[in-house]
Design an enzyme around this catalytic site. Structure first.
Site, PDB file in Angstrom:
ATOM      1  N   SER A 113      14.938 -30.029 -27.131  1.00 22.85           N
ATOM      2  CA  SER A 113      15.554 -31.183 -27.856  1.00 22.85           C
ATOM      3  C   SER A 113      14.428 -31.790 -26.618  1.00 22.85           C
ATOM      4  O   SER A 113      15.393 -31.482 -25.318  1.00 22.85           O
ATOM      5  CB  SER A 113      16.901 -31.419 -27.632  1.00 22.85           C
ATOM      6  N   TYR A 167      28.754 -39.697 -33.029  1.00 22.77           N
ATOM      7  CA  TYR A 167      27.058 -40.066 -32.462  1.00 22.77           C
ATOM      8  C   TYR A 167      26.466 -38.750 -32.939  1.00 22.77           C
ATOM      9  O   TYR A 167      26.439 -37.162 -32.968  1.00 22.77           O
ATOM     10  CB  TYR A 167      27.169 -39.540 -30.470  1.00 22.77           C
ATOM     11  N   HIS A 223      12.562 -26.876 -36.110  1.00 21.07           N
ATOM     12  CA  HIS A 223      12.969 -28.322 -35.277  1.00 21.07           C
ATOM     13  C   HIS A 223      11.471 -28.597 -34.677  1.00 21.07           C
ATOM     14  O   HIS A 223      11.783 -27.847 -34.150  1.00 21.07           O
ATOM     15  CB  HIS A 223      13.416 -27.676 -33.984  1.00 21.07           C
ATOM     16  N   ARG A 233      24.803 -33.931 -28.371  1.00 22.57           N
ATOM     17  CA  ARG A 233      24.885 -32.894 -29.733  1.00 22.57           C
ATOM     18  C   ARG A 233      26.113 -32.007 -28.224  1.00 22.57           C
ATOM     19  O   ARG A 233      26.347 -31.660 -27.175  1.00 22.57           O
ATOM     20  CB  ARG A 233      24.664 -32.271 -29.929  1.00 22.57           C
ATOM     21  N   CYS A 274      11.918 -32.549 -25.309  1.00 20.14           N
ATOM     22  CA  CYS A 274      10.838 -32.067 -24.344  1.00 20.14           C
ATOM     23  C   CYS A 274       9.324 -32.659 -24.875  1.00 20.14           C
ATOM     24  O   CYS A 274       8.451 -31.487 -24.750  1.00 20.14           O
ATOM     25  CB  CYS A 274      11.115 -30.727 -24.815  1.00 20.14           C
ATOM     26  N   GLY A 275       9.603 -33.639 -25.680  1.00 22.27           N
ATOM     27  CA  GLY A 275       7.923 -34.565 -25.818  1.00 22.27           C
ATOM     28  C   GLY A 275       7.692 -33.788 -27.044  1.00 22.27           C
ATOM     29  O   GLY A 275       6.517 -34.351 -27.104  1.00 22.27           O
ATOM     30  N   GLY A 320      -0.966 -39.570 -23.632  1.00 23.01           N
ATOM     31  CA  GLY A 320      -2.330 -39.580 -24.274  1.00 23.01           C
ATOM     32  C   GLY A 320      -2.924 -38.357 -23.871  1.00 23.01           C
ATOM     33  O   GLY A 320      -4.095 -37.726 -24.665  1.00 23.01           O
ATOM     34  N   ARG A 354      19.657 -43.545 -27.350  1.00 24.44           N
ATOM     35  CA  ARG A 354      18.343 -43.087 -28.302  1.00 24.44           C
ATOM     36  C   ARG A 354      18.674 -44.518 -29.154  1.00 24.44           C
ATOM     37  O   ARG A 354      19.615 -45.663 -29.427  1.00 24.44           O
ATOM     38  CB  ARG A 354      19.146 -41.675 -28.940  1.00 24.44           C
ATOM     39  N   ASN A 402       6.892 -38.192 -28.623  1.00 24.21           N
ATOM     40  CA  ASN A 402       6.339 -38.588 -27.883  1.00 24.21           C
ATOM     41  C   ASN A 402       4.395 -37.780 -27.932  1.00 24.21           C
ATOM     42  O   ASN A 402       3.558 -38.455 -28.195  1.00 24.21           O
ATOM     43  CB  ASN A 402       6.056 -38.216 -26.244  1.00 24.21           C
ATOM     44  N   LYS A 420      20.999 -32.717 -37.507  1.00 31.88           N
ATOM     45  CA  LYS A 420      20.651 -30.752 -37.549  1.00 31.88           C
ATOM     46  C   LYS A 420      21.670 -29.878 -38.740  1.00 31.88           C
ATOM     47  O   LYS A 420      21.403 -28.587 -38.313  1.00 31.88           O
ATOM     48  CB  LYS A 420      21.415 -30.896 -35.961  1.00 31.88           C
ATOM     49  N   ASP A 444      10.635 -34.445 -35.819  1.00 31.25           N
ATOM     50  CA  ASP A 444      11.891 -34.063 -34.930  1.00 31.25           C
ATOM     51  C   ASP A 444      11.950 -32.634 -35.987  1.00 31.25           C
ATOM     52  O   ASP A 444      12.350 -31.747 -35.446  1.00 31.25           O
ATOM     53  CB  ASP A 444      13.268 -34.294 -35.348  1.00 31.25           C
TER      54      ASP A 444
HETATM   55  P1  GTP Z   1      14.920 -34.540 -29.598  1.00 32.54           P
HETATM   56  O1  GTP Z   1      14.973 -36.210 -29.978  1.00 32.54           O
HETATM   57  O2  GTP Z   1      16.012 -34.299 -28.695  1.00 32.54           O
HETATM   58  O3  GTP Z   1      14.643 -33.157 -30.528  1.00 32.54           O
HETATM   59  O4  GTP Z   1      14.030 -34.438 -28.862  1.00 32.54           O
HETATM   60  P2  GTP Z   1      11.484 -35.040 -28.047  1.00 32.54           P
HETATM   61  O5  GTP Z   1      11.176 -33.753 -28.146  1.00 32.54           O
HETATM   62  O6  GTP Z   1      11.426 -35.685 -30.053  1.00 32.54           O
HETATM   63  O7  GTP Z   1      11.884 -35.449 -26.959  1.00 32.54           O
HETATM   64  P3  GTP Z   1      10.613 -36.763 -26.565  1.00 32.54           P
HETATM   65  O8  GTP Z   1       9.363 -37.044 -26.915  1.00 32.54           O
HETATM   66  O9  GTP Z   1      11.814 -37.794 -26.560  1.00 32.54           O
HETATM   67  O10 GTP Z   1      10.962 -36.456 -24.665  1.00 32.54           O
HETATM   68  C1  GTP Z   1      11.843 -36.969 -24.349  1.00 32.54           C
HETATM   69  C2  GTP Z   1      11.522 -36.921 -22.088  1.00 32.54           C
HETATM   70  O11 GTP Z   1      10.028 -36.710 -22.815  1.00 32.54           O
HETATM   71  C3  GTP Z   1      11.352 -38.234 -22.217  1.00 32.54           C
HETATM   72  O12 GTP Z   1      11.844 -38.804 -21.290  1.00 32.54           O
HETATM   73  C4  GTP Z   1       9.222 -38.353 -22.198  1.00 32.54           C
HETATM   74  O13 GTP Z   1       8.928 -39.109 -21.133  1.00 32.54           O
HETATM   75  C5  GTP Z   1       9.653 -36.908 -21.596  1.00 32.54           C
HETATM   76  N1  GTP Z   1       8.020 -36.371 -22.256  1.00 32.54           N
HETATM   77  C6  GTP Z   1       7.028 -36.336 -23.453  1.00 32.54           C
HETATM   78  N2  GTP Z   1       6.275 -36.168 -23.294  1.00 32.54           N
HETATM   79  C7  GTP Z   1       5.994 -35.994 -21.521  1.00 32.54           C
HETATM   80  C8  GTP Z   1       4.353 -35.180 -21.240  1.00 32.54           C
HETATM   81  O14 GTP Z   1       3.246 -34.863 -22.231  1.00 32.54           O
HETATM   82  N3  GTP Z   1       4.762 -35.481 -19.587  1.00 32.54           N
HETATM   83  C9  GTP Z   1       5.598 -35.217 -19.250  1.00 32.54           C
HETATM   84  N4  GTP Z   1       5.644 -35.378 -17.962  1.00 32.54           N
HETATM   85  N5  GTP Z   1       6.670 -36.058 -19.586  1.00 32.54           N
HETATM   86  C10 GTP Z   1       6.984 -36.176 -21.388  1.00 32.54           C
HETATM   87  C1  SPV Z   2      18.301 -32.926 -30.704  1.00 33.83           C
HETATM   88  O1  SPV Z   2      19.011 -32.944 -29.269  1.00 33.83           O
HETATM   89  O2  SPV Z   2      17.671 -31.780 -30.550  1.00 33.83           O
HETATM   90  C2  SPV Z   2      18.683 -34.579 -31.292  1.00 33.83           C
HETATM   91  C3  SPV Z   2      19.097 -35.172 -31.189  1.00 33.83           C
HETATM   92  O3  SPV Z   2      17.013 -34.680 -31.839  1.00 33.83           O
HETATM   93  S1  SPV Z   2      20.436 -35.222 -32.379  1.00 33.83           S
HETATM   94  O4  SPV Z   2      20.063 -35.592 -33.585  1.00 33.83           O
HETATM   95  O5  SPV Z   2      21.771 -36.325 -31.411  1.00 33.83           O
HETATM   96  O6  SPV Z   2      20.405 -33.904 -32.398  1.00 33.83           O
HETATM   97 MN    MN Z   3      15.755 -33.518 -31.794  1.00 34.22          MN
END
Ligand code: GTP
Ligand code: SPV
Ligand code: MN
Length: 633
Positions: free
Chosen positions: A296, A245, A274, A103, A298-299, A540, A416, A302, A254, A321
């Protein structure tokens, strides 16, 4: 003239679809989608005006059918944008122009009459209506010459839900069509919805064409030098030029669901955030839903798909998201996930970290900017164990790559997967409930290597709003920021506010008068020790934090007061079976006074310089209380 050719009626298209399916036709050379006559006049006018300006060779109105999908995929393979990943079922690899990978916050603008309505400080960029017009006129005229203009009617949220909204995206990128098909509900149902209610958000997108006319990567046309992403909330209009992208081009995400969405939400009295949404069932069989805002990468994905290590717990995923939330007639806050797929960060996703994502993404998925393997698979940092040593790896740029000796990462850090949410094995049974799911808790969080404890609870709604406003996090690869610095990212919305952040805070504060507000918490999975190692195993194991949150929501007395909010009382955070902590648990709840003095002064400075007199009194008061409590530490 183009519209004359779009004669096929919806039923005609459906018939054709059946015929083509029966004959399993390959190499579909022409497919006309649905017809303009099916759309209400305001939608037809938007399409016609866009056509007149962009001058495409053809117009194609998408019907969302499988035949259309096949036809576009073949086109994308022929032009080199997609290549098949033979190891999996209907999976594709896209490589972008290396200048178009994330972005572009600095080129994203909100357009209002007065600057104050749109932005405060550095929270967003403002553009005047005149300048927006000029920006469009400098870029869009004739930008689709030689290309097809695709029209995508889409719904954010279950089609027809009172919480959902419709959009129409116009784009010259078949990759965007294929991605929108996964990320949103598109096609005939949405056309029918538009016939009932003609209101929609106008989304105009072009990958653009460089001024010198030279498209460097013909498989990925774009115009990075002139990329611009414009939003005009008072017309529900988005115009995005130059990038193909992610959030720059999948305009439902977004641009619509957050920036335009937050302005609609303000007007209509709800929240566009978000946030992930998850359902959590405890060993007693009780279930609550939690929403969580992390910046973004930050987990969110996950946590939304987490496999709990605590026995007896079950997590189900509603969204990863974005959350649209509003109070129902009983004063219960309810949320929908407006999306239909996951656009998730690939690197770091593995059987250890996110087994559920791994069970979701290996069919019907478009991978972008990941590395590939000689046996037709994908590869990224974190998948080392999934591949035998004898497969050759090609990095995201298309160059041979060897683990250990190559100096650069195999996959781009913001590579992604784009995958249908319906494929997630733990998708929540209520994820498409048109009424949304009831929200009992909201988590805020970010990447904070120092000083911020694993979890703490807000003392009140206003304190929770203050915590959201003072969120900070390490920068990630999701946007163009290159250095790893701690950035302010209030509510994880810094790049996504559609209007003045001071007004946004007032709106959040006002929720308390609209219904029963959920409890607010702050979490931090990312504390690091002196050696730079994560102090909390995360993933987990975060179920231990959710367990405490759950018990607090149920009213259990398992918290004690601290200067920054409530933290788990002695022994309240379950650690049974947790044998992989590199440091003692206490370290995860350290509140160093010098750190917090510094943090508070940083927040104060930020509020003063960035928000100034737009800051609501209630938030200023919370800052004062926090300062007092910290000074007494
Ligand atoms: P956007 O899609 O960009 O909004 O991001 P998101 O918040 O969905 O991020 P995502 O869950 O994909 O996490 C991105 C990164 O954070 C990955 O590299 C994960 O491995 C890492 N991550 C997620 N959860 C944890 C956690 O509990 N501990 C650690 N150390 N890393 C984590
Ligand atoms: C973010 O950056 O928070 C995302 C990916 O979820 S994007 O859709 O490219 O903004
Ligand atoms: Mn996002």
């Amino acid at each position: 003239m183009i519209f004359g050719k779009l004669q096929r009626s919806v039923t005609g298209a459906a018939k054709t679809l059946r015929v083509w399916q029966v004959h399993r036709v390959r190499n579909i050379t022409a497919y006309t989608g649905t017809s303009l006559t099916e759309l209400p006049p305001n939608a037809a006018a938007f399409i016609k005006n866009s056509e007149e300006m962009c001058q495409p060779d053809k117009v194609h109105i998408c019907d969302g059918s499988n035949v259309e999908n096949r036809w576009l995929t073949e086109k994308l393979v022929a032009q080199g944008t997609l290549s098949p990943l033979k190891k999996y079922e209907n999976c594709w690899l896209a490589r972008t122009n290396p200048s178009d990978v994330a972005r572009v916050e600095s080129k994203t603008f909100i357009c209002t009459e007065n600057k104050d309505e749109a932005v405060v400080g550095s929270l967003g960029n403002w553009i005047s209506p005149e300048n927006m017009k000029t920006a469009i006129n400098q870029r869009f005229p004739s930008c689709m010459k030689g290309r097809t203009m695709y029209v995508i009617p889409f719904s954010m949220g279950p089609v027809g839900s009172p919480l959902s909204k419709v959009g129409i995206e116009i784009t010259d990128s078949p990759y965007v069509v294929e991605s929108m098909r996964i990320m949103t509900r598109i096609g005939i149902d949405v056309v029918h919805q538009l016939q009932k209610n003609a209101e929609f958000v106008k989304c105009l997108h072009s990958v653009g064409r460089p001024e010198n006319g030279i498209v460097e990567f013909p498989a990925w046309p774009c115009d990075p030098a002139r990329t611009i992403i414009l939003h005009k909330p008072d017309e529900n209009f988005i115009a995005s030029y130059g990038s193909g992208y992610g959030g720059n081009s999948l305009l439902g995400k977004k641009c619509f669901a957050l920036r335009i969405g937050s302005t609609i939400a303000k007007r209509e009295g709800w929240l566009a955030e978000h946030m992930l949404i998850l359902g959590i069932t405890n060993p007693q069989g009780e279930k609550i839903y939690v929403a969580a805002a992390f910046p973004s990468a930050c987990g969110k994905t996950n946590l939304a798909m987490m496999t709990p290590t605590l026995p007896g717990y079950k997590i189900e995923c509603v969204g990863d998201d974005i959350a649209w939330m509003r109070f129902d007639e009983n004063g219960q806050l309810r949320a929908i996930n407006p999306e239909y797929g996951f656009f998730g960060v690939a690197p770091g996703t593995s059987k250890e970290t996110n087994p559920i994502a791994m069970q979701t993404i290996f069919k019907n998925t478009i991978f972008t900017n990941v590395a590939s393997t000689s046996d037709g698979g994908v590869y990224w940092e974190g998948l080392e164990k999934e591949h035998s040593a004898d497969v050759a790896i090609t990095d995201w740029l298309g160059k041979p790559w060897t683990k250990g000796s190559s100096k650069t990462p195999a996959a781009h850090a913001n590579s992604r997967f784009c995958t249908p949410a319906t494929q997630c094995p733990i998708i929540d049974p209520a994820w498409e409930d048109p009424r949304g799911v009831p929200i009992s808790a909201i988590l805020f969080g970010g990447r904070r290597p120092k000083g911020i404890p694993l979890v703490y609870e807000a003392r009140s709604w206003a304190h929770g709003v203050f915590i959201g406003a003072s969120m900070r996090s390490e920068s990630t690869a999701a946007a163009e920021h290159t250095k790893k610095v701690i950035m302010h990212d209030p509510f994880a919305m810094r790049p996504f506010f559609g209007y003045n952040f001071g007004k946004y805070l007032e709106h959040w504060l006002s929720m308390e008068n609209r219904g029963k507000v959920p409890k607010i918490f702050h979490v931090n999975w990312f504390l690091k020790n002196k050696d730079g190692k994560f102090m909390w195993p995360g993933f987990g194991e975060n179920s231990r934090v959710l367990d405490w949150v759950f018990r607090r929501v149920k009213g259990e007395n398992c918290a004690k007061d601290s200067a920054i909010g409530f933290v788990p009382s002695e022994g309240a955070l379950r650690t049974d079976g947790l044998d992989n902590l590199p440091e003692s648990l206490d370290k995860l709840f350290d509140l160093p006074k010098d750190f917090w003095l510094q943090e508070v002064s940083e927040i104060e400075k930020y509020f003063e310089t960035e928000i100034g007199n737009h800051l609501p009194n209630a938030v200023t008061k919370e800052l004062t209380y926090l300062k007092e409590r910290i000074s007494k530490m």
